[in-house]
Design an enzyme around this catalytic site. Structure first.
Site, PDB file in Angstrom:
ATOM      1  N   GLU A 356    -165.418  16.158 -71.944  1.00 21.98           N
ATOM      2  CA  GLU A 356    -165.194  17.600 -71.908  1.00 21.98           C
ATOM      3  C   GLU A 356    -166.101  18.218 -70.890  1.00 21.98           C
ATOM      4  O   GLU A 356    -167.284  17.890 -70.834  1.00 21.98           O
ATOM      5  CB  GLU A 356    -165.625  18.238 -73.216  1.00 21.98           C
ATOM      6  CG  GLU A 356    -164.796  17.949 -74.363  1.00 21.98           C
ATOM      7  CD  GLU A 356    -165.671  18.067 -75.604  1.00 21.98           C
ATOM      8  OE1 GLU A 356    -166.810  18.582 -75.537  1.00 21.98           O
ATOM      9  OE2 GLU A 356    -165.179  17.622 -76.624  1.00 21.98           O
ATOM     10  N   HIS A 442    -169.791  14.468 -83.691  1.00 24.86           N
ATOM     11  CA  HIS A 442    -168.561  13.904 -84.254  1.00 24.86           C
ATOM     12  C   HIS A 442    -168.834  12.730 -85.190  1.00 24.86           C
ATOM     13  O   HIS A 442    -168.385  11.617 -84.927  1.00 24.86           O
ATOM     14  CB  HIS A 442    -167.627  13.421 -83.139  1.00 24.86           C
ATOM     15  CG  HIS A 442    -167.184  14.475 -82.174  1.00 24.86           C
ATOM     16  ND1 HIS A 442    -166.596  14.170 -80.960  1.00 24.86           N
ATOM     17  CD2 HIS A 442    -167.216  15.824 -82.245  1.00 24.86           C
ATOM     18  CE1 HIS A 442    -166.290  15.302 -80.325  1.00 24.86           C
ATOM     19  NE2 HIS A 442    -166.675  16.314 -81.076  1.00 24.86           N
ATOM     20  N   ASN A 480    -161.980  14.737 -79.521  1.00 25.52           N
ATOM     21  CA  ASN A 480    -162.589  15.563 -80.565  1.00 25.52           C
ATOM     22  C   ASN A 480    -161.784  15.380 -81.854  1.00 25.52           C
ATOM     23  O   ASN A 480    -160.557  15.410 -81.813  1.00 25.52           O
ATOM     24  CB  ASN A 480    -162.545  17.025 -80.131  1.00 25.52           C
ATOM     25  CG  ASN A 480    -162.909  17.168 -78.667  1.00 25.52           C
ATOM     26  OD1 ASN A 480    -162.182  16.662 -77.811  1.00 25.52           O
ATOM     27  ND2 ASN A 480    -163.998  17.795 -78.384  1.00 25.52           N
TER      28      ASN A 480
HETATM   29  P1  FDA Z   1    -166.915  19.146 -92.440  1.00 25.53           P
HETATM   30  O1  FDA Z   1    -168.243  18.660 -91.990  1.00 25.53           O
HETATM   31  O2  FDA Z   1    -166.173  20.083 -91.571  1.00 25.53           O
HETATM   32  O3  FDA Z   1    -167.084  19.879 -93.842  1.00 25.53           O
HETATM   33  C1  FDA Z   1    -167.861  19.382 -94.881  1.00 25.53           C
HETATM   34  C2  FDA Z   1    -168.286  20.547 -95.770  1.00 25.53           C
HETATM   35  O4  FDA Z   1    -168.803  20.043 -96.990  1.00 25.53           O
HETATM   36  C3  FDA Z   1    -169.383  21.413 -95.171  1.00 25.53           C
HETATM   37  O5  FDA Z   1    -169.015  22.772 -95.265  1.00 25.53           O
HETATM   38  C4  FDA Z   1    -170.608  21.095 -96.025  1.00 25.53           C
HETATM   39  O6  FDA Z   1    -171.500  22.191 -96.163  1.00 25.53           O
HETATM   40  C5  FDA Z   1    -169.976  20.738 -97.347  1.00 25.53           C
HETATM   41  N1  FDA Z   1    -170.780  19.822 -98.180  1.00 25.53           N
HETATM   42  C6  FDA Z   1    -171.394  18.684 -97.797  1.00 25.53           C
HETATM   43  N2  FDA Z   1    -171.987  18.092 -98.837  1.00 25.53           N
HETATM   44  C7  FDA Z   1    -171.741  18.870 -99.922  1.00 25.53           C
HETATM   45  C8  FDA Z   1    -172.103  18.783-101.304  1.00 25.53           C
HETATM   46  N3  FDA Z   1    -172.807  17.749-101.782  1.00 25.53           N
HETATM   47  N4  FDA Z   1    -171.711  19.782-102.137  1.00 25.53           N
HETATM   48  C9  FDA Z   1    -170.988  20.835-101.663  1.00 25.53           C
HETATM   49  N5  FDA Z   1    -170.611  20.956-100.366  1.00 25.53           N
HETATM   50  C10 FDA Z   1    -170.982  19.986 -99.512  1.00 25.53           C
HETATM   51  N6  FDA Z   1    -164.472  18.664 -83.352  1.00 25.53           N
HETATM   52  C11 FDA Z   1    -163.351  18.944 -82.658  1.00 25.53           C
HETATM   53  O7  FDA Z   1    -162.295  18.388 -82.952  1.00 25.53           O
HETATM   54  N7  FDA Z   1    -163.397  19.836 -81.611  1.00 25.53           N
HETATM   55  C12 FDA Z   1    -164.552  20.452 -81.222  1.00 25.53           C
HETATM   56  O8  FDA Z   1    -164.548  21.274 -80.307  1.00 25.53           O
HETATM   57  C13 FDA Z   1    -165.746  20.148 -81.937  1.00 25.53           C
HETATM   58  N8  FDA Z   1    -166.951  20.685 -81.582  1.00 25.53           N
HETATM   59  C14 FDA Z   1    -168.054  20.532 -82.407  1.00 25.53           C
HETATM   60  C15 FDA Z   1    -169.223  21.243 -82.154  1.00 25.53           C
HETATM   61  C16 FDA Z   1    -170.299  21.177 -83.048  1.00 25.53           C
HETATM   62  C17 FDA Z   1    -171.571  21.941 -82.770  1.00 25.53           C
HETATM   63  C18 FDA Z   1    -170.180  20.397 -84.224  1.00 25.53           C
HETATM   64  C19 FDA Z   1    -171.303  20.318 -85.235  1.00 25.53           C
HETATM   65  C20 FDA Z   1    -169.017  19.683 -84.471  1.00 25.53           C
HETATM   66  C21 FDA Z   1    -167.951  19.744 -83.576  1.00 25.53           C
HETATM   67  N9  FDA Z   1    -166.761  19.070 -83.833  1.00 25.53           N
HETATM   68  C22 FDA Z   1    -165.661  19.290 -83.048  1.00 25.53           C
HETATM   69  C23 FDA Z   1    -166.634  18.158 -84.987  1.00 25.53           C
HETATM   70  C24 FDA Z   1    -165.858  18.763 -86.170  1.00 25.53           C
HETATM   71  O9  FDA Z   1    -166.368  20.036 -86.498  1.00 25.53           O
HETATM   72  C25 FDA Z   1    -165.976  17.799 -87.358  1.00 25.53           C
HETATM   73  O10 FDA Z   1    -165.395  16.562 -86.979  1.00 25.53           O
HETATM   74  C26 FDA Z   1    -165.268  18.320 -88.600  1.00 25.53           C
HETATM   75  O11 FDA Z   1    -165.796  19.563 -89.011  1.00 25.53           O
HETATM   76  C27 FDA Z   1    -165.368  17.325 -89.749  1.00 25.53           C
HETATM   77  O12 FDA Z   1    -164.515  17.744 -90.777  1.00 25.53           O
HETATM   78  P2  FDA Z   1    -164.693  17.216 -92.257  1.00 25.53           P
HETATM   79  O13 FDA Z   1    -163.544  17.700 -93.044  1.00 25.53           O
HETATM   80  O14 FDA Z   1    -164.939  15.749 -92.204  1.00 25.53           O
HETATM   81  O15 FDA Z   1    -166.056  17.864 -92.810  1.00 25.53           O
END
Ligand code: FDA
Length: 504
Positions: A356, A442, A480
């Protein structure tokens, strides 16, 4: 035993969780979502919900005393970070020994902090990564469904070609093309029409005000505005915020008993609750879901979990790097925080890379071209349970990222050579460093589909227990990941509702 009983509980509110909750709600199943972060809809003293990237305050970070921005330095000076009070902020950086992982905290999970890039993977690579999933069905049905419900859109190409805000991307495209490399437009969930109005000055700026990793105050269609809004609209789904699930135990009657800690925004424990459910969906993300299951296996509350829990983790080959441009090739004082182009060299058999073209919206000319390279690194990490801290620890060494660095280097060496440019060594900490190989955005894997679960995310060894999120994907997807996480969750929940819920 007991506490409150609900038919279905979904842990987390990220992509996998949001898909599952919407479809359960539509099927009429009363569903409770438990999210450890906040609901981000209340303006702070400055009138904004989120603090920006340039002057972050406590809203930016999840219980830190100082912000931990990915680009922590400029000319080796720590200019981007600020001391803050510990608070239930929106971006967390989970620091393991040799790898740090950024994750979103709040209703919407990663969608609150990510760049919104919505990329459907190459079908051939999807088939390589998840060979037991029917790819025809995914590409005909579930990828289109995910893209539509996420509200993925494309940038207007003629606007892209003339706006100052994407000069940085056009400069990088030209330099890539001098090295014989092609670029491709990257779809996004950011509202591109809104961005054009930002540029016109007719609406408050967000992408054009450097907002992204600490939340976008406008423009981005995060999950709270798409899947989760629809889920709440079914009338069957409720969300409890600042509720962290601690333990999962199966009871004699087969139901699941959760212990849940409710905190306030300053981290004070307000209550410990017990919640019981019949169907339990883990959508706490690669780190969260894996840790919950690992803890359950190792402390004996779910003793039948198999040895695959905790394995198959990878950072999707993430490597950040930056190049220094010549004085006559500025990248612009205006830069949109939302990327729009990627350098696509994934078909290179020696070193596949999808890079990217990332902005560096500093508000002043930096001559920097920044990239997030996604590479194909076969190395995998493993989570182990640490009894002393009651946390999952990641076994992953810096050397395991060497193949990813090598692939990124091979691509950017070619670009540097063709343009007689060099790397920037000052952006990734205090030492001389051209490749950021110690953090990722990721995280993928930990409860891999077909290994820790069956082919639809049903956890092996248990009935009515499911994994729905990025932990199902074995460490790499080549682009991504959130579109893939969403589409896979759509596929799995459709099967589960039909076979395990409606039928029972
Ligand atoms: P995700 O991490 O989204 O959600 C998990 C949730 O569970 C969170 O809200 C967390 O607080 C909660 N949680 C965890 N443990 C818990 C517990 N014990 N009790 C209660 N709640 C709990 N991807 C992409 O495709 N394009 C992009 O442009 C980007 N850019 C990017 C930038 C940045 C800064 C980050 C950090 C990440 C990206 N990503 C990305 C990655 C993308 O955001 C990521 O792959 C997904 O959010 C993952 O989705 P999930 O459903 O796996 O979990």
């Amino acid at each position: 035993a007991g506490g409150t009983f609900v038919p279905a509980v979904v842990i987390g509110t990220g992509y996998g969780a949001a898909v599952s909750a919407l479809r359960l709600g539509e099927a009429g199943v009363p569903t409770l979502m438990l999210e450890m972060g906040q609901l981000w809809n209340q303006p702070g003293p400055d009138g904004n919900v989120y603090s920006g990237m340039l002057k972050p305050d406590k809203r930016s970070s999840w219980f830190k005393t100082r912000t931990e921005a990915p680009l922590g330095s400029f000319l080796w000076l720590d200019l981007a970070n600020r001391d803050i009070e510990p608070y239930a902020g929106v971006l967390d950086r989970v620091n393991f020994d040799q790898m740090s992982v950024y994750v979103g905290r709040g209703v919407g999970g990663g969608s609150l902090v990510n760049g919104g890039m919505a990329v459907t993977p190459r079908r051939s690579y999807f088939e390589e990564v998840l060979p037991r999933v029917d790819a025809a069905e995914m590409y005909d049905r579930y990828f289109p469904r995910a893209n539509k419900t996420l509200r993925v859109g494309n940038i207007d190409k003629s606007w892209f070609e003339q706006t100052d805000w994407y000069k940085f991307a056009r400069v990088s495209r030209e330099q890539a093309s001098k090295a014989g490399l092609g670029t491709t437009f990257v779809p996004n969930v950011y509202d591109w029409d809104y961005m054009r109005r930002e540029a016109d000055g007719s609406v408050p700026k967000s992408a054009l005000a450097a907002e992204v990793i600490y939340g976008n105050n406008h423009g981005k269609v995060s999950l709270d505005k798409s899947y989760l809004a629809s889920a709440l609209g079914t009338g069957k789904v409720t969300i409890e915020t600042l509720h962290e699930v601690k333990t999962i135990r199966q009871q004699k009657d087969g139901t699941y008993l959760l212990t849940v800690e409710q905190k306030n925004v300053d981290g004070k424990v307000l209550a410990s609750k017990e919640i019981t459910c019949k169907h339990l969906f883990l959508g706490a993300g690669s780190l969260g879901s894996t840790e919950l299951l690992l803890r359950a296996r190792e402390t004996g509350t779910l003793p039948n979990l198999n040895a695959e829990i905790g394995t198959g983790w990878g950072p999707n080959g993430n490597i950040m790097t930056a190049r220094a441009n010549h004085m006559w090739n500025p990248t612009g004082t205006k830069q949109s925080s939302i990327p729009a182009l990627g350098i696509d060299d994934w078909d290179n058999p020696d070193a596949p890379v999808f890079a990217e073209i990332a902005p560096m919206p500093a508000g002043l000319e930096t001559w920097v071209s920044l990239y997030l390279a996604i590479t194909k690194n076969p190395e995998r990490g493993t989570f182990v349970y640490d009894r002393a801290t009651d946390r999952a620890k990641l076994r992953w060494t810096r050397e395991q990222n060497a193949p990813a660095v090598a692939a990124a280097k091979s691509l950017f060496d070619r670009i540097n050579k063709a343009n007689t440019t060099i790397y920037r060594y000052d952006l990734f900490g205090k030492q001389l460093k051209a490749f950021a190989d110690d953090f990722c955005y990721h995280p993928l894997g930990g409860c891999v589909l077909g290994k820790a679960t069956d082919d639809y995310g049903r956890v092996a060894g248990y009935k009515n227990l499911y994994v729905t999120d990025g932990s199902l994907i074995p460490g790499s997807i080549g682009v991504n990941p959130f579109v893939t996480i969403t589409a896979l969750a759509e596929r799995n929940i459709e099967r589960v509702i039909k076979q395990d819920i409606t039928a029972s």
